[in-house]
Design a protein around this motif. Structure first.
Motif, PDB file in Angstrom:
ATOM      1  N   PHE A  17      -0.440  -8.392  12.742  1.00  0.00           N
ATOM      2  CA  PHE A  17      -1.122  -9.337  11.859  1.00  0.00           C
ATOM      3  C   PHE A  17      -1.737 -10.423  12.728  1.00  0.00           C
ATOM      4  O   PHE A  17      -1.025 -11.130  13.456  1.00  0.00           O
ATOM      5  N   ASN A  18      -3.060 -10.513  12.658  1.00  0.00           N
ATOM      6  CA  ASN A  18      -3.810 -11.468  13.488  1.00  0.00           C
ATOM      7  C   ASN A  18      -3.431 -11.350  14.960  1.00  0.00           C
ATOM      8  O   ASN A  18      -3.278 -12.348  15.679  1.00  0.00           O
ATOM      9  N   GLY A  19      -3.260 -10.097  15.397  1.00  0.00           N
ATOM     10  CA  GLY A  19      -2.990  -9.826  16.804  1.00  0.00           C
ATOM     11  C   GLY A  19      -1.535  -9.890  17.217  1.00  0.00           C
ATOM     12  O   GLY A  19      -1.208  -9.591  18.369  1.00  0.00           O
ATOM     13  N   THR A  20      -0.627 -10.257  16.295  1.00  0.00           N
ATOM     14  CA  THR A  20       0.792 -10.353  16.618  1.00  0.00           C
ATOM     15  C   THR A  20       1.545  -9.180  15.983  1.00  0.00           C
ATOM     16  O   THR A  20       1.387  -8.907  14.786  1.00  0.00           O
ATOM     17  N   ALA A  21       2.343  -8.487  16.798  1.00  0.00           N
ATOM     18  CA  ALA A  21       3.074  -7.332  16.296  1.00  0.00           C
ATOM     19  C   ALA A  21       4.119  -7.758  15.266  1.00  0.00           C
ATOM     20  O   ALA A  21       4.818  -8.759  15.443  1.00  0.00           O
ATOM     21  N   TRP A  22       4.197  -6.983  14.184  1.00  0.00           N
ATOM     22  CA  TRP A  22       5.217  -7.209  13.164  1.00  0.00           C
ATOM     23  C   TRP A  22       6.420  -6.313  13.441  1.00  0.00           C
ATOM     24  O   TRP A  22       6.272  -5.154  13.850  1.00  0.00           O
ATOM     25  N   ALA A  23       7.598  -6.864  13.184  1.00  0.00           N
ATOM     26  CA  ALA A  23       8.835  -6.109  13.382  1.00  0.00           C
ATOM     27  C   ALA A  23       9.239  -5.436  12.074  1.00  0.00           C
ATOM     28  O   ALA A  23       9.232  -6.072  11.017  1.00  0.00           O
ATOM     29  N   PRO A  24       9.604  -4.125  12.121  1.00  0.00           N
ATOM     30  CA  PRO A  24      10.083  -3.458  10.908  1.00  0.00           C
ATOM     31  C   PRO A  24      11.295  -4.186  10.332  1.00  0.00           C
ATOM     32  O   PRO A  24      12.120  -4.738  11.070  1.00  0.00           O
ATOM     33  N   GLU A  25      11.392  -4.186   9.005  1.00  0.00           N
ATOM     34  CA  GLU A  25      12.463  -4.814   8.230  1.00  0.00           C
ATOM     35  C   GLU A  25      12.359  -6.339   8.220  1.00  0.00           C
ATOM     36  O   GLU A  25      12.607  -6.972   7.205  1.00  0.00           O
ATOM     37  N   THR A  26      11.962  -6.941   9.344  1.00  0.00           N
ATOM     38  CA  THR A  26      11.834  -8.405   9.365  1.00  0.00           C
ATOM     39  C   THR A  26      10.498  -8.845   8.787  1.00  0.00           C
ATOM     40  O   THR A  26      10.439  -9.739   7.939  1.00  0.00           O
ATOM     41  N   ASP A  27       9.418  -8.205   9.243  1.00  0.00           N
ATOM     42  CA  ASP A  27       8.076  -8.590   8.804  1.00  0.00           C
ATOM     43  C   ASP A  27       7.499  -7.651   7.751  1.00  0.00           C
ATOM     44  O   ASP A  27       6.603  -8.053   7.000  1.00  0.00           O
ATOM     45  N   PHE A  28       7.973  -6.408   7.730  1.00  0.00           N
ATOM     46  CA  PHE A  28       7.477  -5.475   6.720  1.00  0.00           C
ATOM     47  C   PHE A  28       8.519  -4.376   6.497  1.00  0.00           C
ATOM     48  O   PHE A  28       9.432  -4.166   7.312  1.00  0.00           O
ATOM     49  N   THR A  29       8.360  -3.700   5.361  1.00  0.00           N
ATOM     50  CA  THR A  29       9.190  -2.527   5.087  1.00  0.00           C
ATOM     51  C   THR A  29       8.271  -1.340   4.855  1.00  0.00           C
ATOM     52  O   THR A  29       7.145  -1.492   4.361  1.00  0.00           O
ATOM     53  N   ASP A  51       8.630   2.931   3.644  1.00  0.00           N
ATOM     54  CA  ASP A  51       9.455   4.056   3.191  1.00  0.00           C
ATOM     55  C   ASP A  51       8.733   5.351   3.535  1.00  0.00           C
ATOM     56  O   ASP A  51       7.703   5.682   2.942  1.00  0.00           O
ATOM     57  N   GLU A  52       9.256   6.098   4.517  1.00  0.00           N
ATOM     58  CA  GLU A  52       8.607   7.338   4.941  1.00  0.00           C
ATOM     59  C   GLU A  52       8.756   8.455   3.924  1.00  0.00           C
ATOM     60  O   GLU A  52       8.127   9.508   4.059  1.00  0.00           O
ATOM     61  N   THR A  53       9.554   8.225   2.868  1.00  0.00           N
ATOM     62  CA  THR A  53       9.679   9.224   1.805  1.00  0.00           C
ATOM     63  C   THR A  53       8.559   9.076   0.780  1.00  0.00           C
ATOM     64  O   THR A  53       7.985  10.067   0.318  1.00  0.00           O
ATOM     65  N   THR A  54       8.250   7.843   0.449  1.00  0.00           N
ATOM     66  CA  THR A  54       7.231   7.588  -0.576  1.00  0.00           C
ATOM     67  C   THR A  54       5.896   7.136   0.004  1.00  0.00           C
ATOM     68  O   THR A  54       4.872   7.161  -0.683  1.00  0.00           O
ATOM     69  N   GLY A  55       5.895   6.679   1.259  1.00  0.00           N
ATOM     70  CA  GLY A  55       4.681   6.141   1.857  1.00  0.00           C
ATOM     71  C   GLY A  55       4.382   4.715   1.464  1.00  0.00           C
ATOM     72  O   GLY A  55       3.287   4.206   1.716  1.00  0.00           O
ATOM     73  N   LEU A  95       2.482   8.401   6.059  1.00  0.00           N
ATOM     74  CA  LEU A  95       2.444   8.190   7.504  1.00  0.00           C
ATOM     75  C   LEU A  95       3.852   8.201   8.086  1.00  0.00           C
ATOM     76  O   LEU A  95       4.831   7.882   7.410  1.00  0.00           O
ATOM     77  N   THR A  96       3.928   8.510   9.364  1.00  0.00           N
ATOM     78  CA  THR A  96       5.170   8.346  10.133  1.00  0.00           C
ATOM     79  C   THR A  96       4.849   7.477  11.346  1.00  0.00           C
ATOM     80  O   THR A  96       3.683   7.237  11.676  1.00  0.00           O
ATOM     81  N   ASN A  97       5.890   7.015  12.004  1.00  0.00           N
ATOM     82  CA  ASN A  97       5.738   6.196  13.215  1.00  0.00           C
ATOM     83  C   ASN A  97       4.822   4.986  12.953  1.00  0.00           C
ATOM     84  O   ASN A  97       3.914   4.674  13.735  1.00  0.00           O
ATOM     85  N   VAL A  98       5.085   4.291  11.876  1.00  0.00           N
ATOM     86  CA  VAL A  98       4.215   3.192  11.453  1.00  0.00           C
ATOM     87  C   VAL A  98       4.467   1.942  12.287  1.00  0.00           C
ATOM     88  O   VAL A  98       5.612   1.536  12.512  1.00  0.00           O
ATOM     89  N   THR A  99       3.361   1.319  12.726  1.00  0.00           N
ATOM     90  CA  THR A  99       3.420   0.005  13.373  1.00  0.00           C
ATOM     91  C   THR A  99       2.423  -0.909  12.673  1.00  0.00           C
ATOM     92  O   THR A  99       1.458  -0.451  12.049  1.00  0.00           O
ATOM     93  N   ALA A 100       2.643  -2.210  12.772  1.00  0.00           N
ATOM     94  CA  ALA A 100       1.755  -3.160  12.119  1.00  0.00           C
ATOM     95  C   ALA A 100       1.572  -4.392  12.984  1.00  0.00           C
ATOM     96  O   ALA A 100       2.514  -4.851  13.643  1.00  0.00           O
ATOM     97  N   ASP A 115       0.863  -1.185   0.000  1.00  0.00           N
ATOM     98  CA  ASP A 115       0.000   0.000   0.000  1.00  0.00           C
ATOM     99  C   ASP A 115       0.897   1.232   0.000  1.00  0.00           C
ATOM    100  O   ASP A 115       1.902   1.277   0.728  1.00  0.00           O
ATOM    101  N   GLU A 116       0.516   2.206  -0.802  1.00  0.00           N
ATOM    102  CA  GLU A 116       1.263   3.476  -0.831  1.00  0.00           C
ATOM    103  C   GLU A 116       0.378   4.541  -0.199  1.00  0.00           C
ATOM    104  O   GLU A 116      -0.566   5.028  -0.815  1.00  0.00           O
TER     105      GLU A 116
END
Length: 281
Positions: free
Chosen positions: A223-235, A237-241, A216-221, A210-211
């Motif tokens: 999945f099914n109630g379990t926190a995803w870790a940046p870079e490991t579970d998702f990426t 880009d705060e420049t492009t969204g 957004l800034t300070n993004v968290t995610a 999703d773009e």
């Protein structure tokens, strides 16, 4: 093609001698075959059939009737029809030339095409569409066997075709946002609900991107109630969204199916997964 045998007997002076067994074949004047355009079907699908009739005789065959049972099967004391004829889709060809529409009667228990002709030393072909319905079996390993019967001024002939249920996920995704409205510099939450109505689970290969606009800034995610870790579970880009889940992080269970013992109707309970993304606008 039917085969027949014949044997003679010779009697002389109380002695009986039998001949060899003579074998012959009767060439059928009329033959019928049925083919589905696709070998597989899904829960919400169109199945197209072609029925080909060949007349190898020297005279036209007229006043014929073609009946299709649309895959009817027994379920307890009920007879269920898992396909519904799609109105006005029958195409009638004689020697591969399109003809005027035939007389079609689409009853609850099948499709009936009446009063048509197969030319001498020629062919007639019918092509028509059907739609899966609430009686279509959907569990893995299910199938529909559809039989067409030709009757009229000929010896009755039948042809059947079997299509298998597709063993694949059937995915859809719905996105929502809260709160509405959101204050400037406020926190916004996007919720993605992934639904699987297919009979196979998603265990790998699914990626959500999703773009976001505004970015957004300070993004968290989660999945099914379990926190995803940046870079490991998702990426992100705060420049492009641009947000992208990592490969093999999105999983969705297969749907489950239940057939009502009283009516035979099949109900579907989809498999679902939820991704929640939160950030600051």
């Amino acid at each position: 093609m039917a085969q027949f045998t014949n044997q003679a007997q010779l009697t002389y002076n109380n002695t009986v001698t039998v001949s060899n067994l003579a074998v012959g074949e009767i060439q059928d004047v009329l033959s019928i075959s049925k083919t589905a355009v696709s070998d597989f079907y899904t829960g919400e699908d169109t199945v197209t059939y072609a029925v080909n009739i060949i007349n190898s005789g020297a005279a036209d065959l007229t006043g014929l009737t073609l009946t299709d049972n649309l895959g009817a099967y027994e379920f307890g004391a009920l007879t269920l029809v898992p396909l519904t004829y799609v109105a006005d889709t029958v195409k009638y060809f004689r020697n591969n030339v399109l003809q005027a529409p035939p007389t079609v009667n689409a009853a609850e228990n099948g499709l009936v095409i009446t009063n048509f002709t197969v030319p001498a030393n020629g062919s007639a072909t019918f092509i028509y569409e059907t739609q899966t319905n609430e009686y279509t079996p959907l569990e893995a390993g299910s199938s529909i066997t559809n039989t067409a019967e030709l009757t009229g001024n000929v010896t009755a002939a039948t042809a059947s075709e079997t299509v298998e249920v597709s063993t694949e996920p059937e995915l859809s995704i719905v996105k929502s946002i809260a709160p509405i409205p959101v204050m400037e510099n406020g926190t916004v939450t996007y919720t993605f609900v992934i639904t699987n109505t297919g009979n196979a689970a998603v265990t790998s290969g699914a990626v959500i991107t999703d773009e976001f606009n505004p970015i957004l800034t300070n993004v968290t995610a989660t999945f099914n109630g379990t926190a995803w870790a940046p870079e490991t579970d998702f990426t992100y880009d705060e420049t492009t969204g641009l947000f992208s889940s990592a490969a093999d992080r999105v999983t969705v269970d297969a749907a489950s199916y239940e057939q009502d013992p009283a009516t035979g109707a099949v109900s579907v309970t989809p498999g679902t997964s939820t991704l929640i993304i939160t950030g600051t606008i």
